[in-house]
Write an enzyme that holds these catalytic residues in place. Structure first.
Site, PDB file in Angstrom:
ATOM      1  N   ASN A   1       0.809  -1.227   0.000  1.00 48.61           N
ATOM      2  CA  ASN A   1       0.000   0.000   0.000  1.00 48.61           C
ATOM      3  C   ASN A   1       0.842   1.276   0.000  1.00 48.61           C
ATOM      4  O   ASN A   1       0.388   2.311  -0.460  1.00 48.61           O
ATOM      5  CB  ASN A   1      -1.037  -0.011   1.136  1.00 48.61           C
ATOM      6  CG  ASN A   1      -0.417  -0.006   2.496  1.00 48.61           C
ATOM      7  OD1 ASN A   1       0.753  -0.347   2.659  1.00 48.61           O
ATOM      8  ND2 ASN A   1      -1.176   0.380   3.501  1.00 48.61           N
TER       9      ASN A   1
ATOM     10  N   ALA B   1       6.314  -6.511  -1.360  1.00 50.16           N
ATOM     11  CA  ALA B   1       5.101  -7.274  -1.662  1.00 50.16           C
ATOM     12  C   ALA B   1       5.111  -7.735  -3.117  1.00 50.16           C
ATOM     13  O   ALA B   1       5.689  -7.077  -3.983  1.00 50.16           O
ATOM     14  CB  ALA B   1       3.884  -6.398  -1.401  1.00 50.16           C
TER      15      ALA B   1
ATOM     16  N   GLY C   1       2.677  -4.997   7.756  1.00 51.24           N
ATOM     17  CA  GLY C   1       1.656  -5.762   7.048  1.00 51.24           C
ATOM     18  C   GLY C   1       0.550  -6.142   8.004  1.00 51.24           C
ATOM     19  O   GLY C   1       0.349  -5.503   9.041  1.00 51.24           O
ATOM     20  N   SER C   2      -0.140  -7.222   7.694  1.00 53.37           N
ATOM     21  CA  SER C   2      -1.308  -7.596   8.484  1.00 53.37           C
ATOM     22  C   SER C   2      -0.898  -8.216   9.823  1.00 53.37           C
ATOM     23  O   SER C   2       0.194  -8.784   9.958  1.00 53.37           O
ATOM     24  CB  SER C   2      -2.162  -8.584   7.693  1.00 53.37           C
ATOM     25  OG  SER C   2      -1.426  -9.761   7.481  1.00 53.37           O
ATOM     26  N   THR C   3      -1.793  -8.130  10.779  1.00 55.96           N
ATOM     27  CA  THR C   3      -1.532  -8.721  12.090  1.00 55.96           C
ATOM     28  C   THR C   3      -1.377 -10.240  11.963  1.00 55.96           C
ATOM     29  O   THR C   3      -0.536 -10.844  12.631  1.00 55.96           O
ATOM     30  CB  THR C   3      -2.686  -8.358  13.054  1.00 55.96           C
ATOM     31  OG1 THR C   3      -2.709  -6.925  13.171  1.00 55.96           O
ATOM     32  CG2 THR C   3      -2.492  -8.953  14.433  1.00 55.96           C
TER      33      THR C   3
ATOM     34  N   THR D   1      -0.114 -12.030   9.484  1.00 56.27           N
ATOM     35  CA  THR D   1       1.244 -12.380   9.035  1.00 56.27           C
ATOM     36  C   THR D   1       2.267 -12.041  10.120  1.00 56.27           C
ATOM     37  O   THR D   1       3.208 -12.812  10.353  1.00 56.27           O
ATOM     38  CB  THR D   1       1.591 -11.627   7.728  1.00 56.27           C
ATOM     39  OG1 THR D   1       0.591 -11.920   6.757  1.00 56.27           O
ATOM     40  CG2 THR D   1       2.941 -12.038   7.192  1.00 56.27           C
TER      41      THR D   1
ATOM     42  N   GLU E   1       4.813  -3.436  12.463  1.00 53.97           N
ATOM     43  CA  GLU E   1       3.827  -2.386  12.150  1.00 53.97           C
ATOM     44  C   GLU E   1       2.645  -3.117  11.524  1.00 53.97           C
ATOM     45  O   GLU E   1       2.679  -3.464  10.345  1.00 53.97           O
ATOM     46  CB  GLU E   1       4.428  -1.372  11.168  1.00 53.97           C
ATOM     47  CG  GLU E   1       5.578  -0.560  11.724  1.00 53.97           C
ATOM     48  CD  GLU E   1       5.127   0.500  12.726  1.00 53.97           C
ATOM     49  OE1 GLU E   1       3.922   0.777  12.813  1.00 53.97           O
ATOM     50  OE2 GLU E   1       5.991   1.023  13.436  1.00 53.97           O
TER      51      GLU E   1
ATOM     52  N   ARG F   1      -8.066   8.303   1.452  1.00 57.56           N
ATOM     53  CA  ARG F   1      -6.720   8.329   0.868  1.00 57.56           C
ATOM     54  C   ARG F   1      -6.347   6.923   0.422  1.00 57.56           C
ATOM     55  O   ARG F   1      -6.698   5.937   1.097  1.00 57.56           O
ATOM     56  CB  ARG F   1      -5.743   8.804   1.953  1.00 57.56           C
ATOM     57  CG  ARG F   1      -4.413   9.259   1.437  1.00 57.56           C
ATOM     58  CD  ARG F   1      -3.744  10.145   2.480  1.00 57.56           C
ATOM     59  NE  ARG F   1      -3.633   9.475   3.768  1.00 57.56           N
ATOM     60  CZ  ARG F   1      -2.488   9.021   4.295  1.00 57.56           C
ATOM     61  NH1 ARG F   1      -1.353   9.166   3.637  1.00 57.56           N
ATOM     62  NH2 ARG F   1      -2.464   8.456   5.478  1.00 57.56           N
TER      63      ARG F   1
ATOM     64  N   CYS G   1      -3.112   1.757   6.656  1.00 57.67           N
ATOM     65  CA  CYS G   1      -3.315   1.166   7.983  1.00 57.67           C
ATOM     66  C   CYS G   1      -3.886   2.178   8.969  1.00 57.67           C
ATOM     67  O   CYS G   1      -4.484   1.802   9.967  1.00 57.67           O
ATOM     68  CB  CYS G   1      -2.000   0.620   8.501  1.00 57.67           C
ATOM     69  SG  CYS G   1      -0.710   1.853   8.472  1.00 57.67           S
TER      70      CYS G   1
ATOM     71  N   SER H   1       0.583  11.351   9.791  1.00 64.45           N
ATOM     72  CA  SER H   1       1.940  10.838   9.555  1.00 64.45           C
ATOM     73  C   SER H   1       2.917  11.962   9.226  1.00 64.45           C
ATOM     74  O   SER H   1       2.609  12.851   8.441  1.00 64.45           O
ATOM     75  CB  SER H   1       1.942   9.869   8.373  1.00 64.45           C
ATOM     76  OG  SER H   1       1.003   8.865   8.576  1.00 64.45           O
TER      77      SER H   1
ATOM     78  N   GLU I   1       8.454   3.719  14.285  1.00 61.43           N
ATOM     79  CA  GLU I   1       9.264   4.068  13.115  1.00 61.43           C
ATOM     80  C   GLU I   1       9.254   5.582  12.930  1.00 61.43           C
ATOM     81  O   GLU I   1       8.322   6.270  13.351  1.00 61.43           O
ATOM     82  CB  GLU I   1       8.720   3.360  11.871  1.00 61.43           C
ATOM     83  CG  GLU I   1       8.921   1.853  11.974  1.00 61.43           C
ATOM     84  CD  GLU I   1       8.642   1.092  10.701  1.00 61.43           C
ATOM     85  OE1 GLU I   1       7.905   1.599   9.842  1.00 61.43           O
ATOM     86  OE2 GLU I   1       9.163  -0.030  10.576  1.00 61.43           O
TER      87      GLU I   1
END
Ligand code: NAP
Length: 526
Positions: A196, A221, A275-277, A279, A297, A325, A331, A489, A506
């Site tokens: 993303n 990815a 990425g996803s929780t 993974t 993250e 957006r 995320c 951000s 981060e």
């Protein structure tokens, strides 16, 4: 020609031959500025920064197979990229390990200068880099430009931070001792990133890692490897030494095996994942065997609370920005709107009007597009499932609600009201252009709903009551809070979540700590 053919067919396993730019993409004469009848996405993938190999030890390497990268707007194949597997991942880890001692021994000022050169090259090539993002990810070109500036800003920031890594001198408990603390790089960092933000999710980690003196291996990815490889090309041009920044692109079929190499290889000291929780949990389990440092993250489920005292126009503007957006695929995108009953109808009406007036679905390369495609068909199906589930339980569609006629990965920006907490869209991340609105009575009720999630990345609220602002900011169970603000951000601020949204931060002054070890040194007998 021979090299080009070898690269095209990916015959040679882990060949050390250089894979030239555009090796799979036809004549160098096709320029980014002109689509030459190819369509803008395919034309963007003919540019000098488009690479097809893995990047290991400063060389473009091939693999036994290749996988296609597709334009999510049209489904057209943009490129074939080396499908690196276990062997290539192991080789990259070893290469990074071997490059580590020289890189960490460089004076911080020299590492800083190289990162700064990399940043300058990103800025010089920002238009081409943005086009690559729009081609492989689909986001509107304006957003892609924004991502490149954001991405480059991490190289600039950490070039500066590299020179500000300080240890400590400790007051000793005995006369004959002196005690100090050194900060040292953790070693090889293995980095796995999502589609993303194909560029920024890499530099946010790599900038910090390289500044700290670590070397890295990146697995981008499957959907978006071209941005990671373009960064490799520029790292090489910037003079980042061979083996410091390595990239092993791979297909989804190889991702688990490559991830397992990263998490179990004893030469890797640190796993940094975005990425996803789901993974993230797999990687954490693998990494436990060798007790690696980890940064995670992971997914979010951001609440956006509008209290009665809010300025409704500002809340609508913040809602549009935080929800739609990247077509709702970030995320930190709002996933649930909680709106107090006194302002509910005004907010919903104005939000619906703004969606209809300001959001335009189309190809990311078209002027005026604000909503590109979703990344793939599976993502579209998830949005549809969430809408069907909500509507079947009594939610009402205010606007949108179905696939967009523009193409199969396009979805209408959607607003639902009469949403309740039993619906799927309020229980898990939709990751698409769906805004469900729950009506609430009291602050306590809103906080209870917001905090009921097992993740806690971002949260937003709109209120003009100072006491409420303090209370809610402190009580929201998230890592980042937007108060009367829908976009939060920034390179200067710490990005990360609590609960199952992850571990570590981060960016900011804290980001570099993720790549540093603390070593205590005690001098005795003095
Ligand atoms: P994902 O499926 O977890 O994929 C992320 C990365 O992990 C990709 O490179 C993917 O490779 C790889 N991967 C998947 N399964 C793996 C495995 N078993 N072992 C090793 N690597 C594996 O996540 P996604 O759906 O692409 O991304 C969206 C998610 O990321 C959302 O939940 C979003 O909230 C989260 N996200 C979080 C942040 C943050 O900073 N907290 C930022 C952006 C996104 P393939 O592409 O080949 O599958």
């Amino acid at each position: 020609m021979a090299t080009r053919l070898a690269c095209r067919r990916f015959r040679a396993p882990l060949s050390r031959r250089r894979c030239p730019p555009q090796a799979l993409a036809g004549p160098a004469a096709v320029r980014l500025s002109s689509s030459g009848g190819l369509g803008p996405a395919r034309a963007a993938c003919r540019g000098p920064l488009v690479r097809c190999g893995g990047f290991v030890g400063g060389r473009w390497v091939q693999a036994a197979a290749a996988f296609p990268v597709r334009d999510p707007a049209s489904g057209a194949e943009l490129s074939q990229v080396a499908d690196c597997g276990v062997a290539e991942a192991r080789a990259a880890v070893r290469t990074a390990y071997e490059a580590g001692s020289a890189w960490s021994a460089l004076p911080a000022k020299e590492r800083s200068t190289l990162l700064r050169k990399w940043y300058n090259l990103m800025i010089e090539h920002k238009d081409d880099l943005a086009k690559i993002i729009t081609a492989e990810n689909g986001k509107p070109l304006k957003e892609a430009h924004g991502e490149i500036l954001y991405s480059a800003s991490f190289l600039e920031w950490f070039a500066e931070e590299a020179r500000r890594i300080y240890g400590d001198i400790i007051s000793p408990p005995a006369k004959d001792r002196r005690m100090l603390v050194l900060k040292q790089p953790v070693g090889v960092a293995a980095i796995i990133t999502p589609w993303n933000f194909p560029s920024a999710m890499i530099t946010r980690k790599v900038g910090a890692a390289l500044a700290a003196g670590c070397t890295v291996v990146v697995k981008p990815a499957e959907d978006t490897p071209l941005s990671a490889l373009a960064l490799a090309e520029l790292a090489d041009q910037a003079g980042i030494p061979a083996g410091v920044y390595n990239v092993v692109p791979c297909s989804r079929q190889q991702a688990a095996a490559v991830g397992e190499v990263f998490c179990t290889d004893p030469l890797v000291a640190k796993i940094s994942f975005t990425g996803s929780t789901a993974t993230g949990k797999i990687l954490l389990r693998h990494a436990a065997g060798t007790v690696k440092r980890v940064s995670m993250e992971l997914g979010g489920h951001a609440p956006f609370i509008v209290f009665d005292s809010a300025n409704v126009d500002k809340a609508v503007a913040g809602a549009l920005a935080s929800k739609y957006r990247n077509s709702g695929q970030t995320c930190v995108c709002t996933n649930r709107f909680l709106v107090q009953k006194g302002i509910h109808d005004a907010f919903v009406n104005k939000f619906a009007q703004a969606i209809k007036k300001e959001l335009h679905v189309g190809n990311g390369f078209d002027e005026g597009t604000t909503q590109g495609p979703l990344i793939n068909e599976k993502a579209v199906e998830k949005v549809e499932t969430h809408i069907h589930d909500a509507v079947s339980q009594g939610a009402a569609i205010v606007t949108g609600g179905k696939r967009h006629s523009y193409g199969k990965n396009f979805f209408e920006p959607t607003l639902l009201c009469n949403v309740t907490t039993g619906m799927l869209c309020t229980q898990e991340e939709t990751f698409g252009p769906l805004a469900p609105v729950i009506k609430f009575d009291t602050e306590e009720e809103a906080l209870a709903i917001a905090n009921s999630a097992n993740v806690g990345l971002a949260g937003y609220f709109y209120s003009q009551d100072p006491a409420q602002i303090w209370r809610v900011a402190e009580r929201l169970e998230v890592g980042m809070v937007g108060v009367n603000e829908g976009i939060l951000s920034a390179v200067e601020s710490p990005f990360g979540g609590i609960k199952q949204s992850g571990l570590g931060r981060e960016g900011s002054k804290y980001g570099i700590d993720e790549y540093l070890e603390i070593k205590y040194v005690c001098f005795g007998g003095l």
